[in-house]
Structure formats: C-alpha cells, structure tokens
Design a protein around this motif. Sequence first.
Motif, PDB file in Angstrom:
ATOM      1  N   MET A 262     102.843 -41.099 -16.517  1.00  0.00           N
ATOM      2  CA  MET A 262     101.994 -40.098 -15.851  1.00  0.00           C
ATOM      3  C   MET A 262     101.626 -40.520 -14.430  1.00  0.00           C
TER       4      MET A 262
ATOM      5  N   GLN B  81     103.762 -39.162 -11.611  1.00  0.00           N
ATOM      6  CA  GLN B  81     103.585 -37.770 -11.191  1.00  0.00           C
ATOM      7  C   GLN B  81     102.214 -37.505 -10.588  1.00  0.00           C
ATOM      8  N   TYR B  82     101.214 -38.209 -11.088  1.00  0.00           N
ATOM      9  CA  TYR B  82      99.848 -37.937 -10.652  1.00  0.00           C
ATOM     10  C   TYR B  82      99.177 -39.168 -10.044  1.00  0.00           C
ATOM     11  N   GLU B  83      98.369 -38.925  -9.022  1.00  0.00           N
ATOM     12  CA  GLU B  83      97.535 -39.982  -8.437  1.00  0.00           C
ATOM     13  C   GLU B  83      96.365 -40.250  -9.382  1.00  0.00           C
TER      14      GLU B  83
ATOM     15  N   ASP C  41      93.194 -39.984  -8.977  1.00  0.00           N
ATOM     16  CA  ASP C  41      92.181 -38.917  -8.982  1.00  0.00           C
ATOM     17  C   ASP C  41      92.653 -37.689  -9.779  1.00  0.00           C
ATOM     18  N   ASP C  42      93.971 -37.409  -9.692  1.00  0.00           N
ATOM     19  CA  ASP C  42      94.513 -36.259 -10.441  1.00  0.00           C
ATOM     20  C   ASP C  42      94.361 -36.488 -11.943  1.00  0.00           C
TER      21      ASP C  42
ATOM     22  N   ASP D 197      92.100 -38.538 -13.204  1.00  0.00           N
ATOM     23  CA  ASP D 197      90.652 -38.625 -13.454  1.00  0.00           C
ATOM     24  C   ASP D 197      90.058 -37.251 -13.762  1.00  0.00           C
ATOM     25  N   ILE D 198      90.473 -36.238 -13.003  1.00  0.00           N
ATOM     26  CA  ILE D 198      89.880 -34.911 -13.230  1.00  0.00           C
ATOM     27  C   ILE D 198      90.353 -34.340 -14.569  1.00  0.00           C
ATOM     28  N   GLN D 199      91.582 -34.679 -14.971  1.00  0.00           N
ATOM     29  CA  GLN D 199      92.042 -34.242 -16.300  1.00  0.00           C
ATOM     30  C   GLN D 199      91.244 -34.947 -17.398  1.00  0.00           C
TER      31      GLN D 199
ATOM     32  N   ALA E 208      88.300 -36.038 -17.080  1.00  0.00           N
ATOM     33  CA  ALA E 208      86.941 -35.489 -17.028  1.00  0.00           C
ATOM     34  C   ALA E 208      86.834 -34.224 -17.876  1.00  0.00           C
ATOM     35  N   VAL E 209      87.958 -33.475 -17.970  1.00  0.00           N
ATOM     36  CA  VAL E 209      87.974 -32.294 -18.825  1.00  0.00           C
ATOM     37  C   VAL E 209      87.832 -32.730 -20.290  1.00  0.00           C
TER      38      VAL E 209
ATOM     39  N   PHE F 191      97.327 -39.803 -21.539  1.00  0.00           N
ATOM     40  CA  PHE F 191      96.890 -40.630 -20.408  1.00  0.00           C
ATOM     41  C   PHE F 191      97.275 -42.098 -20.621  1.00  0.00           C
TER      42      PHE F 191
ATOM     43  N   ARG G 189      87.267 -34.547  -3.118  1.00  0.00           N
ATOM     44  CA  ARG G 189      88.545 -35.201  -3.424  1.00  0.00           C
ATOM     45  C   ARG G 189      89.682 -34.183  -3.360  1.00  0.00           C
ATOM     46  N   VAL G 190      90.813 -34.584  -2.780  1.00  0.00           N
ATOM     47  CA  VAL G 190      92.007 -33.726  -2.795  1.00  0.00           C
ATOM     48  C   VAL G 190      92.737 -34.003  -4.105  1.00  0.00           C
ATOM     49  N   LEU G 191      92.930 -32.945  -4.902  1.00  0.00           N
ATOM     50  CA  LEU G 191      93.549 -33.095  -6.214  1.00  0.00           C
ATOM     51  C   LEU G 191      94.725 -32.149  -6.342  1.00  0.00           C
ATOM     52  N   LYS G 192      95.652 -32.509  -7.245  1.00  0.00           N
ATOM     53  CA  LYS G 192      96.752 -31.594  -7.502  1.00  0.00           C
ATOM     54  C   LYS G 192      96.978 -31.463  -9.004  1.00  0.00           C
TER      55      LYS G 192
ATOM     56  N   THR H 129     103.205 -31.234 -18.209  1.00  0.00           N
ATOM     57  CA  THR H 129     102.823 -32.608 -17.945  1.00  0.00           C
ATOM     58  C   THR H 129     101.319 -32.705 -17.692  1.00  0.00           C
TER      59      THR H 129
ATOM     60  N   TYR I 131      97.141 -31.794 -18.633  1.00  0.00           N
ATOM     61  CA  TYR I 131      96.398 -30.562 -18.879  1.00  0.00           C
ATOM     62  C   TYR I 131      96.710 -29.523 -17.797  1.00  0.00           C
TER      63      TYR I 131
ATOM     64  N   LEU J 123      95.456 -27.426 -15.381  1.00  0.00           N
ATOM     65  CA  LEU J 123      94.296 -27.059 -14.561  1.00  0.00           C
ATOM     66  C   LEU J 123      94.639 -25.906 -13.620  1.00  0.00           C
TER      67      LEU J 123
ATOM     68  N   LEU K  79      82.266 -28.182 -17.613  1.00  0.00           N
ATOM     69  CA  LEU K  79      83.374 -28.245 -16.650  1.00  0.00           C
ATOM     70  C   LEU K  79      82.850 -28.156 -15.221  1.00  0.00           C
TER      71      LEU K  79
ATOM     72  N   GLN L 265      81.585 -31.366 -14.008  1.00  0.00           N
ATOM     73  CA  GLN L 265      82.618 -32.350 -13.688  1.00  0.00           C
ATOM     74  C   GLN L 265      83.324 -32.038 -12.369  1.00  0.00           C
ATOM     75  N   PHE L 266      83.639 -30.768 -12.157  1.00  0.00           N
ATOM     76  CA  PHE L 266      84.398 -30.394 -10.963  1.00  0.00           C
ATOM     77  C   PHE L 266      83.501 -30.320  -9.719  1.00  0.00           C
TER      78      PHE L 266
END
Lengths: 479, 374
Positions: free
Chosen positions: A435, A438-440, A442-443, A445-447, A449-450, A466, B133-136, B146, B148, B150, B358, B361-362
């Motif tokens: 993973m 593909q993801y940094e 922080d990317d 981390d936010i998942q 966090a969900v 994860f 934060r910049v997120l993707k 791949t 969740y 979002l 949510l 968190q966001f």
Amino acid sequence: MDMPPPSPTVLAKKARILDRLRTVLPADAVIGDEAETRAYECDALTAYRCPPLAAVLPASTNEVAAVLKICHEENVPVVPRGAGTSLAGGALPTADSVILGVARMNAVLETDYENRFVRVQTGRTNLSVTGAVEEMDFFYAPDPSSQLACAIAGNIAMNSGGAHCLKYGVTTNNLLGVTLVTMEGEVVEIGGAHLDAGGLDLLGLICGSEGQLGVVTEATLRILRKPEGARPVLIGYDDIVVAGECVSDIIKSGILPVAIEFMDRPCIRATEAFAGAGYPDCEALLIVEVEGSEEEIAAQLERIVAIAKTHNPVELRESGSPEESAKIWLGRKSAFGAMGQINDYMCLDGTIPVSQLPLVLRRIGEMSKEFGLDVGNVFHAGDGNMHPLILFDANKPGDLEKCEAFGAEILKLCVEVGGCLTGEHGVGIEKRDLMVTQYEADDLDIQMAVKDVFDPKWLLNPAKVFPLQSSETRRIAAE
Amino acid sequence: MMRPGSEAELADAVAGATGPLRVIGGGTRDIGAPVDGDVLSAAGLSGISLYEPGALTLVAAAGTPLADIEAALASEGQRLAFEPMDHRGLLGTTGVPTIGGVVAANVSGPRRIQAGACRDSALGVRFVDGRGRVLKNGGRVMKNVTGYDLVKLLAGSWGTLGVLSEVSLKVQAIPETEATLVAQGLSAQDGVAALSAALGSPFDVTGAAWLSDTGEARVRIEGLAASVAYRLKQMGAEICAGWDVYEGVASAALWQEVRDVTPLSGQAGTVWRVSVKPTDAPALLNALGDPQAICDWGGGLVWLLMPEGGDGGAAAVRGAVARLGGHATLVRGSAETRRAVSVFQPEEAGVARITAGLRAQFDPRGILNPGLMG
C-alpha cells in the motif's frame, strides 16, 4: 506473512467467550472445536492459514448484532466471512479471532421489478441473486468469475467486478442500500430502494472497505432487464501492441461492448491444450462481446470487425450461433483452470491505464525471464484490469517467495504507470504491505482515521488492508 | 476572498485559516445552510492535466470550468456520462460552474438511471483536508479497490470534508444519435407506470421523466442510428404505443429542460429535490396536494415547487418522505428559510454519529463549510 501476535488474554478466555456466544446463538451455530475451526483457516489464498479461536454462523441481523456486542465487550477480533473465495486473504483469521460467517443468511427478502431492485441477505451467492429474478428476465450485473460460489457479503466487502463491468459497472455502482452492524452491535440502515445519499455517501465508503467498518447483513441491489441477446467476436493479432491499439480504437469509436477480454500467447497455448476452444496460435487474442437484438448485434459487430481489420488481424471469427459463442468463451473461462493444470499459480489483479498496456506486457515478459518463472496474461482489457498468472511450484522450496517477489514487482509497475494494486480482488493481506507504493503516509492515515470512526478498538478484520507498521500506533492505542 | 493558484497555496490557505471558510468553486450552486466565513475559492486551480480518449479518462484541476471540460470532450466525440445539471437558471446565480463543484455536489442529471451518478464516474480525487494536508484517493483507472473508497465519500460532501484540488473522471463516447418518445396528458400514476415499464424493458432507456404541468412523459433512447430506430419501433409497438417521437437536437432540448429543471425556474416558491423509490412518486405528490413537479429517474427523483412562506414546505415534504422512505433536500429557498430548516435530510441517530465522527477526522477544527450540510 507477518501477522500481529494473538492476544494471550483472548486465547486464555476462549471457554468464556464460547459460553457467552452460546447464550445468543443456537448450539450448532457456535464452533469452537479445533478440528472444526480448521475449516475456516484460510480462504482462496491458500498459501496462508491460521485456524481461528472460534467460528459463528448467525442466521439473522439480530444474531450478528448480539455476536458483535459480545466480541466488542470481550475485545475479541472478528473476521467477517462470506463464502471464503477471496484471492487476497481478505478472510484470513488470526488465532485470537472469531470468524463470523454469513453463509446461513441467504434469503431473498424482497423483489421489486417495477422499481428494479432486490433485497437479499448477504450470505446469498452472487449467481443466485440473478437466479432469483431471471424468471422475469432480469439479472444482477456484477459477475466475478467466482460467481457460482462467492457471496454478496464478500462482493460488497471487496467491491467485486467481473467481465461485464465495462458496461454495467462494479458492485458499488449496483448497490443501493445496506443493513450494517457496527462492531458495537448497533444496526444501521444506509441507503435503500431510492438512489444516492441524502448526506455523506456512507454506502460508497462501506462498499470495498474489506469488512473493516462493519458487517453487512442485508443488501438492496439494482437489477436490470436482460438484453435481448449477446454475441462475441474473436480477434487474433501477432503483436500485443497492435491488439492494444485495437482495444483503444474500439472504445474511442463510441461502441460500448459489454466485455473486451485479452489473452496473451502463453495463456492461449495453455487453454488450447486444456480446453481445445480452437483459438489461433498468436501473440494476442481479443474477445469482444456486444448486446442487443439480432440487428443491433450485427450492426455493432460490423463496426468492430471494420476497426479490427484496419489493424491486420491474423484471425477474425464472428460468432454466428449460441454454440459458437460458447466456444469462443470456453477458452477464456477455462484460462485459470488451464494454467492451474500446468502448475500452481498466483493471480494478480493490478489495473493500468489502457494506453500503458504494451509497455506493461513487455516489462512483465522481461521480468518473467529475470525471475525464471512463466507468466500468462488474461484480463479485462477494456478497463485495464490485468490478471497476470505467475506459475510456480509450491513444493519447491523458495518458489512461492520468488513468485511473490515477482508479483510485487508487477504491481509496483502498475502503480508506476498510473494504475493501482488491485482492480477487483481487494488488498487483504496479500497486497497490504504494498500500500505504501500507492499511497503516502497521510493518504493511509486518513483511511485509517475512517476505521477509527467505525471501529475504534480496531477489532474488525485485523491485519488487512493497511501495512502493520502503518497501523501499529493505532492498534496499540486501541488495546 | 482567497483564490489560491496552486494546490500548495490551497493547502496553506486551509492550514493558516483561523476561522470558518466558505468553500466555493464557481459559486453557481448556492445550496445548503448559509455559511458565514472567509470565502475560499478553488476556481484558481484550473486546467486539464490528462485526457486519454482511448482510455475514457480525464484528469483536471478542481477549478477547471465545466464548459472547458465539455468542449475538450466534445472535440473527441465524448462527454460526461452523468449529464450534470446547470443550477444557474433554477437558482438565479451567475458565475462559471467548475468540475470540482460538480463533484463536490455529486451533480447528476437524467442519465443517472442508466450511466450512474457523478460519484460513479469519479475515479480519483486530490483534496486538502481540514488540517491543511494534501491527500489523494483513487486514481485514474476504471477499476480500483485499493484501500477505502474516499472518492465516493468526497463526492457529494459539499466541501465539508475537504477542498477538492483535482478530480479524475471516467468519460463516455457521445452516441451516434438519440430520440425521445413523448406522451401528453398522463396522470402521475400512469406516467410513472409507463416510465417503469420502459425502464424494465430490454431497450436500454437513458432518460425517463414525467412533468406535472403537461402530464408529459418522456423516454430517451441513445445509440447507433440503426439500433435507436429498432428500439423506437419496438417500444412504439408495445410500451409507448402512439407516443410522439423527437429526434436529434429536438430530443436533446427536452432533456436539457429536465436536467436543469427549467419549468420550475423563475417561478416563486421553494424547490425541493426528493429521492424516493420510483413508484412512490405519485403518493408523494398526492400527499403534498399535487404541487408542480418534475419526476426524473423514472419517478425516483422528484423536483417539487412548494410555497415560500413559513417553513418552505419542510414539515410537509419531510413528513411524506419519512413515511415513504428516501431523502429530501431544499435546493432553492431564501437564506432565512435555509437557516430555519435543515436543508439536507436529517439523519437517523446511528448514521448521524458516523457522520459526526467522520467530520471530526477530516475537519477537526470544523472550519470547512461548517453547518452547510447540517
């Protein structure tokens, strides 16, 4: 495969946990005997096995809620399980977990043709959803290869696709509502027979969350009227690049085939030896299927054939009858079985932008030589969802590890060219540690966090999705 | 007004914010509870960064004008499948609709029933969360499981979970031709029943609407010319016997009207957007005293014109929806009405807890369009 060590506290209170589960479920729905729990030690990723602490087979949403409430109170990890057909280890237990199987929940709850939906319990198999509505000529569109066996619960957890999703979309595009039981045992209704969310799109979030946010016990699924007919054309090329260009031209032309399947030479040869579908011996083979009335099919195939001809095919075979259609599909549908005849294989699932097909196929060929393992490619070309099958010998020491390393390199390549690790099988344990490619941080981390929101104790489907290192702080904090 | 010109500047703007932000794209979709705060516009982030017609994918900065995207697609004979509504006529707004605004509001038109909503065409997003934060999430390929999803969560979150900086979309080829079958003078009951029959046929209907003022039912078919002709013939012989046929631009005009809710534009009153089970639409209208309405999505999407006074129809609409199931959004109403009633559908306790979790968190500081969705 690293898995977190089982909790000694949970292992020590096995008897108490079983006793409590038996207070809310019938005796035959609680399995604690070590010989019997072994049946749940793995899913279709059989290289990894671990018998669970126990398995439960609830028969209703209320029973699921009662089980989860107990497990939550006792801090016992829970691994939800549909039919156990995950190729990614999505239902692999840990030694301290309770397997929550939904197999006994397979009823059709409501069928509504006017509003075009069906509501089912999620233990029902994918194909039997269509089975429940086909007398009225309706069908449920997502069609994973395992559709005879796989459960809707797992389809929702992994957001399963199939050969025909080029036209009809994947599970998330055909899911209208779910009954979700949270880890605390609360029953939440999300969506329904109407379209789209009134607030945040929680349905879209839950679909594909690999059983880590809750247990889906009931689902409202969109059903569609069957088209009048369908017919494929088989096109062979002596150059994979040219085949890729043909796919791109068909898509650009404005015709929307329901499926565009691709096989390369190793796969063609293996399936010919196995199934004898009469495929030409060439570098690349396309199966393009269109739907509609006889006239509509003929009109679409005429255009596809015209496009195909501009690329000088070595073979062009339009099906003229149901028998010929079946023969064209026979090889494709036997591909996995054919490869399995040759050796053990690992099936990958990365997706790439269609434009990168030639590059990726060439690189896979080069890597095949570097690793000394054969690979065949069979996949959904219209949407770039590849399924490289790497052949290895499970009995040969080190071969599995070599195969996994090769697979990881292919998936990294998929990400590098703008694609992703998994198109329809899910991350599970198999791709968990990739993973980070593909993801940094922080990317991820936010998942995570969900997950914190839905499952603050991190008990649901542990050690999936994860990387363990990424989730370590959270898992320790949750203990 | 803050109008960052890059993703990094956007992140700085959010990170540096000391109070609530009113996040906008082109500002044409003034929907939701009014937000007091500094305006943060994403319109400065503009441009298509990738367009591969052969892969049916397009990636663009969130502030890219929708018109630019539609023009680029049209030059290759392609379009956005979900047919996004232009809200300017209905809401009386001016400005330039952006692709980020379309995704943030999950704006989907008549073709939603066949080709999916905006969220179904959304393949990937980049966004700035409430911490700056910049997120993707997601990507640019059509099949991607791949991690969740979002992308769906952000689509339709109205800038409350993050500020979109880039979106990646699946696009669709424009079919060779289109045609619409039209019948006049049908009751809601008969109209919706006809739409259900059309949608339950094997003829791949891509639009199905009923308009209350004329009792007009419309059914759209798109595809290759020969195929459209065949399906028109079949439907004309069975489900839509005796209906008129509009082809080409005349057909397209009928759907632009439905898409943009034109019949309700310029009329006094509040406008509600209600999502119900399609066959519940007649009962909904009946319960509300048969207000002027457009039933799109085969009856599943009901646009209602209600009196502006009092609560703007909130109690009546929400009461009916509570009995039938579904959800209602007050799309057009005065600022006072939008302050007084919940614009978005109030959530059940279990769902409300998840939503609140949510948001925490966001957007832990609660600065992104706070309160807009309730």
